[in-house]
Design a protein around this motif. Structure first.
Motif, PDB file in Angstrom:
ATOM      1  N   PHE A 143      12.336 -23.215 -11.140  1.00 54.48           N
ATOM      2  CA  PHE A 143      11.924 -24.342 -12.000  1.00 54.48           C
ATOM      3  C   PHE A 143      10.406 -24.348 -12.191  1.00 54.48           C
ATOM      4  O   PHE A 143       9.914 -24.608 -13.288  1.00 54.48           O
ATOM      5  CB  PHE A 143      12.388 -25.683 -11.409  1.00 54.48           C
ATOM      6  N   HIS A 144       9.679 -24.056 -11.127  1.00 54.67           N
ATOM      7  CA  HIS A 144       8.217 -24.012 -11.232  1.00 54.67           C
ATOM      8  C   HIS A 144       7.809 -22.984 -12.295  1.00 54.67           C
ATOM      9  O   HIS A 144       7.018 -23.293 -13.191  1.00 54.67           O
ATOM     10  CB  HIS A 144       7.618 -23.657  -9.868  1.00 54.67           C
ATOM     11  N   GLU A 145       8.384 -21.800 -12.201  1.00 51.04           N
ATOM     12  CA  GLU A 145       8.006 -20.751 -13.158  1.00 51.04           C
ATOM     13  C   GLU A 145       8.445 -21.123 -14.577  1.00 51.04           C
ATOM     14  O   GLU A 145       7.707 -20.903 -15.533  1.00 51.04           O
ATOM     15  CB  GLU A 145       8.596 -19.398 -12.737  1.00 51.04           C
TER      16      GLU A 145
ATOM     17  N   CYS B 237       8.702 -24.054 -15.853  1.00 50.01           N
ATOM     18  CA  CYS B 237       7.793 -25.086 -16.382  1.00 50.01           C
ATOM     19  C   CYS B 237       6.534 -24.452 -16.967  1.00 50.01           C
ATOM     20  O   CYS B 237       5.922 -24.993 -17.884  1.00 50.01           O
ATOM     21  CB  CYS B 237       7.426 -26.091 -15.293  1.00 50.01           C
ATOM     22  N   HIS B 238       6.163 -23.280 -16.452  1.00 45.73           N
ATOM     23  CA  HIS B 238       4.991 -22.579 -16.997  1.00 45.73           C
ATOM     24  C   HIS B 238       5.242 -22.062 -18.410  1.00 45.73           C
ATOM     25  O   HIS B 238       4.304 -21.756 -19.125  1.00 45.73           O
ATOM     26  CB  HIS B 238       4.596 -21.412 -16.097  1.00 45.73           C
ATOM     27  N   PHE B 239       6.520 -21.945 -18.787  1.00 51.04           N
ATOM     28  CA  PHE B 239       6.815 -21.506 -20.159  1.00 51.04           C
ATOM     29  C   PHE B 239       6.503 -22.627 -21.151  1.00 51.04           C
ATOM     30  O   PHE B 239       6.362 -22.390 -22.336  1.00 51.04           O
ATOM     31  CB  PHE B 239       8.288 -21.064 -20.282  1.00 51.04           C
TER      32      PHE B 239
ATOM     33  N   ASN C 242      -0.678 -23.695 -17.441  1.00 50.52           N
ATOM     34  CA  ASN C 242      -1.529 -23.965 -16.267  1.00 50.52           C
ATOM     35  C   ASN C 242      -0.939 -25.074 -15.393  1.00 50.52           C
ATOM     36  O   ASN C 242      -0.031 -25.774 -15.805  1.00 50.52           O
ATOM     37  CB  ASN C 242      -2.927 -24.363 -16.715  1.00 50.52           C
ATOM     38  N   HIS C 243      -1.530 -25.223 -14.214  1.00 52.81           N
ATOM     39  CA  HIS C 243      -1.089 -26.296 -13.324  1.00 52.81           C
ATOM     40  C   HIS C 243      -1.738 -27.616 -13.751  1.00 52.81           C
ATOM     41  O   HIS C 243      -2.450 -28.242 -12.978  1.00 52.81           O
ATOM     42  CB  HIS C 243      -1.441 -25.969 -11.867  1.00 52.81           C
ATOM     43  N   SER C 244      -1.482 -27.985 -14.965  1.00 55.90           N
ATOM     44  CA  SER C 244      -2.072 -29.210 -15.515  1.00 55.90           C
ATOM     45  C   SER C 244      -1.241 -30.407 -15.085  1.00 55.90           C
ATOM     46  O   SER C 244      -0.164 -30.271 -14.488  1.00 55.90           O
ATOM     47  CB  SER C 244      -2.083 -29.113 -17.032  1.00 55.90           C
TER      48      SER C 244
ATOM     49  N   GLN D 271       0.340 -32.289 -17.080  1.00 53.82           N
ATOM     50  CA  GLN D 271       1.589 -32.236 -17.855  1.00 53.82           C
ATOM     51  C   GLN D 271       2.602 -31.302 -17.190  1.00 53.82           C
ATOM     52  O   GLN D 271       3.800 -31.541 -17.218  1.00 53.82           O
ATOM     53  CB  GLN D 271       1.322 -31.724 -19.286  1.00 53.82           C
ATOM     54  N   PHE D 272       2.066 -30.218 -16.597  1.00 52.92           N
ATOM     55  CA  PHE D 272       2.930 -29.274 -15.891  1.00 52.92           C
ATOM     56  C   PHE D 272       3.672 -30.011 -14.763  1.00 52.92           C
ATOM     57  O   PHE D 272       4.897 -29.934 -14.645  1.00 52.92           O
ATOM     58  CB  PHE D 272       2.101 -28.114 -15.322  1.00 52.92           C
ATOM     59  N   TYR D 273       2.904 -30.730 -13.941  1.00 47.23           N
ATOM     60  CA  TYR D 273       3.527 -31.412 -12.806  1.00 47.23           C
ATOM     61  C   TYR D 273       4.432 -32.556 -13.248  1.00 47.23           C
ATOM     62  O   TYR D 273       5.435 -32.855 -12.592  1.00 47.23           O
ATOM     63  CB  TYR D 273       2.462 -31.891 -11.811  1.00 47.23           C
TER      64      TYR D 273
END
Ligand SMILES: [Zn+2]
Length: 242
Positions: A203-205, A207-209, A213-215, A217-219
């Protein structure tokens, strides 16, 4: 860009001295992490004073000392496997016991308790190693692939195409991705972790799509997709040390 400053701090508590590596980060809360080798890492936002951070660490002294003691008691895995009966293989958070069986047909199978290595010559180290590793790769493709398919279903609204899965031996990361090329690479050692932890990495990876970045919005997206991702991450760090 802000320079990263790391500092080693020592605090005395009634249970003993705690030494920890401290780092300022752009995060919301104080973070405490204990590595398998017993090293304590703490990070905190600029807004929190050093006194508060020391008090936070001291307040968790029992947890810290217990966790370090737990890690020390766990068997240190033997770096060189012998591929003999009685040895363990960690698989999806459980230990499978190796049973080597002399057989005219060579293959590996498992009943969830044992992993049977059927081999013509039980004393051929390389053959057993290759057989087991090929079997583990098959399992990785099947297990990671299924997790990826299920997780991907949640991302169709974001127009993410099903990524290509690649496996690699990685020394410091659980996974990586190349959203533009549509590739997710997973650390082979993830097969040692419980399924919930593998899901967390996938899921982490994914979300990068959507957010490279680890912004923030990402989290936010990760939180929506997998509300308990933090617990899964903690479990992963406790179960498998890389
Ligand atoms: Zn990431």
């Amino acid at each position: 860009m802000k320079a990263i400053s790391t500092e080693i701090r020592t605090i005395d508590t009634s249970s003993g001295t705690i030494r920890y590596t401290f780092e300022r980060k752009e995060i919301k809360n104080i973070n405490l992490r204990i590595r398998h080798d017993g090293q304590v890492f703490v990070s905190a936002p600029d807004s929190v004073s050093q006194t508060t951070i020391d008090a936070f660490v001291a307040g968790r002294k029992d947890y810290i000392f217990h966790t370090i003691a737990d890690f020390q008691q766990q068997d240190v895995p033997c770096s060189e496997m012998q591929y003999v009966s009685g040895e363990n293989v960690t698989f999806l958070g459980k230990n499978l016991r190796i049973k080597v069986e002399k057989d005219s047909r060579e293959y590996v199978s498992s009943d969830g308790i044992y992993v049977f290595i059927h081999v013509k010559r039980p004393d051929y180290y390389n053959r057993k190693k290759n057989l087991l590793n090929s079997w583990l790769d098959e399992q990785r493709r099947a297990v990671f692939g299924e997790i990826m398919q299920d997780a991907h279903n949640r991302f169709t609204a974001y127009h993410v195409a099903l990524p290509e899965l690649r496996l690699r031996n990685m020394t410091s990361r659980w996974g990586s991705c190349q959203p533009k090329q549509g590739i997710i690479t997973l650390n082979k050692r993830l097969i040692e972790a419980p399924k919930s932890c593998i899901e967390y990495v996938v899921f982490h990876e994914l979300c990068h799509f959507v957010h490279p970045n680890h912004s923030k919005q990402f989290y936010t997206l990760l939180q929506v997709m997998l509300p308990d991702w933090r617990e899964r991450k903690t479990l992963l760090e406790r179960c498998v040390a890389i």
